[in-house]
Design an enzyme around this catalytic site. Structure first.
Site, PDB file in Angstrom:
ATOM      1  N   ASP A  67       0.812  -1.084  -0.225  1.00  0.00           N
ATOM      2  CA  ASP A  67       0.015  -0.165  -0.300  1.00  0.00           C
ATOM      3  C   ASP A  67       1.114   1.339  -0.465  1.00  0.00           C
ATOM      4  O   ASP A  67       1.437   1.686   0.999  1.00  0.00           O
ATOM      5  CB  ASP A  67      -1.060  -0.266   1.290  1.00  0.00           C
ATOM      6  CG  ASP A  67      -1.729   0.893   1.391  1.00  0.00           C
ATOM      7  OD1 ASP A  67      -1.474   2.534   0.729  1.00  0.00           O
ATOM      8  OD2 ASP A  67      -2.367   1.087   2.278  1.00  0.00           O
ATOM      9  N   LYS A 122      -3.740  12.060  -2.613  1.00  0.00           N
ATOM     10  CA  LYS A 122      -2.370  12.737  -1.368  1.00  0.00           C
ATOM     11  C   LYS A 122      -1.600  12.751  -2.406  1.00  0.00           C
ATOM     12  O   LYS A 122      -0.300  13.281  -1.683  1.00  0.00           O
ATOM     13  CB  LYS A 122      -2.334  11.027  -1.003  1.00  0.00           C
ATOM     14  CG  LYS A 122      -3.611  10.767   0.283  1.00  0.00           C
ATOM     15  CD  LYS A 122      -2.677   9.973   0.686  1.00  0.00           C
ATOM     16  CE  LYS A 122      -4.579   8.683   0.945  1.00  0.00           C
ATOM     17  NZ  LYS A 122      -5.232   9.784   2.429  1.00  0.00           N
ATOM     18  N   CYS A 142      -8.536   5.192  10.310  1.00  0.00           N
ATOM     19  CA  CYS A 142      -8.563   4.502  10.369  1.00  0.00           C
ATOM     20  C   CYS A 142      -7.567   3.211   9.952  1.00  0.00           C
ATOM     21  O   CYS A 142      -7.679   2.610   9.440  1.00  0.00           O
ATOM     22  CB  CYS A 142      -8.897   3.999   8.096  1.00  0.00           C
ATOM     23  SG  CYS A 142     -10.690   5.772   7.521  1.00  0.00           S
TER      24      CYS A 142
HETATM   25  N1  PLP Z   1      -3.696   3.116   2.431  1.00  0.00           N
HETATM   26  C1  PLP Z   1      -3.670   4.567   3.644  1.00  0.00           C
HETATM   27  C2  PLP Z   1      -2.333   4.159   4.329  1.00  0.00           C
HETATM   28  C3  PLP Z   1      -3.506   5.225   3.751  1.00  0.00           C
HETATM   29  O1  PLP Z   1      -3.318   6.170   4.398  1.00  0.00           O
HETATM   30  C4  PLP Z   1      -5.031   5.575   3.070  1.00  0.00           C
HETATM   31  C5  PLP Z   1      -5.899   6.822   3.118  1.00  0.00           C
HETATM   32  O2  PLP Z   1      -5.865   7.443   4.004  1.00  0.00           O
HETATM   33  C6  PLP Z   1      -6.283   4.783   2.840  1.00  0.00           C
HETATM   34  C7  PLP Z   1      -5.028   3.415   2.188  1.00  0.00           C
HETATM   35  C8  PLP Z   1      -7.037   4.437   1.457  1.00  0.00           C
HETATM   36  O3  PLP Z   1      -7.119   5.515   0.406  1.00  0.00           O
HETATM   37  P1  PLP Z   1      -8.116   6.279  -0.526  1.00  0.00           P
HETATM   38  O4  PLP Z   1      -9.261   6.077   0.566  1.00  0.00           O
HETATM   39  O5  PLP Z   1      -8.078   6.949  -1.476  1.00  0.00           O
HETATM   40  O6  PLP Z   1      -8.602   5.207  -1.505  1.00  0.00           O
END
Ligand code: PLP
Length: 410
Positions: free
Chosen positions: A204, A230, A368
């Site tokens: 990720d 981001k 999250c």
């Molecule tokens: N993974 C990480 C480490 C994140 O910080 C985020 C977003 O905050 C995501 C996944 C999810 O990204 P998205 O909501 O743009 O799909």
């Protein structure tokens, strides 16, 4: 000022971001929530605006001039992103973001392959987007999930992680950079260990792509996910990079237009990758904006971005360390510009709410990352996340505001 020596006019860079000059609650905005979403430079806003004003058409379906222009611009953005990540464009699936990208791997790669008794390894510091899709796969296949833990500085315990990589493990999914701790994981080494054992690795890269020069080919993973918003790009953009052999074997995730060569009621011939995974009309303007964001970041140079953010992080960490009762979560030596913290006696949401009234935007909550919050035994933290367009004066304004509001809560 502690500005790095890099030959970049950071004040001019900041002036490229129209939103950063606004006020909030009558105070100059101090935006410290870039790990949540990044602000957009004029060049990105202009690219989206220009597309809708002058080129708007659907991609790949029309032979008229606008259709050709739109397709060229959209595929051009794929090429820019591929160069930025050092991968081949035909291995890059464009999608709405990391969440979609990870679900694509879960549904198209893992779901058809995993069996009862197989295992998936995750880490304690994963975002829910890199946990829940694997839980859904585990529930449906009978696979189990094992978790790699962290040490007191917020680094992965590599010895424990490698001890988990036993023969029943089919997949390892981990974040490159933690959105809570800022820890930069040694993904190259970890993916090499996984590969030696025949384990497929999924990285990720949501919090890495905006802050580090990336060379996905050198990491040696099987899948790498990014999210465009981001990276100073528009929302609803992102990508999954996958090894060609995986893309060739994976069935489509969504069916529809664009992802086919021929459709008959008797059956459908799917398009080649990456188009096989891009059903329906994509976020054309968004990807053109992301292409502009990649141009913008490339012109700055990601090594300059990283050095600037490191200097801001060091400055902020030093200043926050002087705040009485403040605890920082995550002190890994290799750390991105994310600072999670709590102040003794103050609830995270109260601090963030009062800071907002001072014009300072930070995030409070679980970010999250419930399993990480459980590890620390807290329901929430505050998180200040910095980007190259922030200033040292903003960091000082944030710390001054924090000192003011913590006294109100004491
Ligand atoms: N993974 C990480 C480490 C994140 O910080 C985020 C977003 O905050 C995501 C996944 C999810 O990204 P998205 O909501 O743009 O799909």
């Amino acid at each position: 000022m502690n500005a790095p020596a890099a030959a970049i006019d950071w004040a001019a860079v900041r002036a490229d971001f129209p939103l950063l000059s606004r006020e909030v609650h009558g105070k100059p905005l101090v935006y410290l929530d870039s790990a949540n979403t990044g602000q957009k430079p004029e060049a990105v806003i202009a690219a989206v605006d220009d597309f809708y004003r002058h080129h708007n058409a659907n991609v790949s379906r029309a032979v008229h001039a606008l259709g050709t222009e739109a397709t060229e611009a959209y595929e051009g953005a794929r090429g820019k992103l591929a160069r930025f990540l050092n991968v081949r464009a035909d291995e890059l699936v464009l999608c709405s973001g990391t969440t979609f990208a990870l679900n694509l791997v879960a549904y198209s790669w893992a779901l058809p392959r995993l069996r009862p008794g197989d295992a998936i390894v995750l880490t304690r510091m994963e975002h829910h987007a890199n946990i829940v899709p694997w839980q859904l796969v585990a529930q449906r296949t009978g696979a189990i999930i094992k978790v790699a833990e962290i040490d007191e500085l917020g680094r992965l315990d590599l010895a424990q992680l490698y001890s988990l990589l036993t023969p029943e493990v089919k997949l390892l999914a981990l974040t490159h950079v933690s959105n809570v701790l800022g820890t930069v994981n040694p993904v190259r080494e970890i993916c090499r260990e996984a590969r030696k054992r025949g384990i497929v690795s999924v990285v990720d890269g949501s919090q890495a792509a905006p802050h580090r020069a990336l060379d996905i080919a050198a990491i040696g993973c099987d899948f790498y996910a990014i999210t465009g918003h981001k990276m100073s790009g528009p929302t609803g953009t992102g990508a999954l990079w996958a090894r060609r052999e995986h893309l060739a074997e994976m069935p489509p995730f969504l069916g529809g237009g664009e992802m086919i060569k021929e459709v008959r009621f008797e059956g459908t011939v799917f398009n080649d990758a990456p188009h096989k995974f891009e059903a329906g009309t994509p976020n054309i303007a968004g990807f053109i904006g992301l292409g502009a964001a990649v141009d913008y970041l490339s012109a700055l140079g990601m090594h300059h971005v990283e050095a600037r953010e490191q200097a801001l992080l060091d400055h902020a960490t030093r200043a926050l360390s002087q705040v009485p009762g403040l605890r920082i979560f995550g002190q890994a030596p290799d750390k991105a510009a994310v600072i999670s913290f709590l102040v003794e006696g103050a609830h995270a949401h109260d601090l963030a709410t009062l800071l907002d009234l001072e014009g300072v935007a930070i995030r409070s909550g679980h970010h999250c990352a419930h399993p990480l919050m459980h590890h620390f035994g807290v329901p929430a933290t505050c998180r200040a996340s910095l980007a190259y367009y922030n200033t040292f004066d903003e960091v000082d304004a944030f710390v001054a505001a924090l000192n003011k509001v913590r006294k109100l809560l004491a």
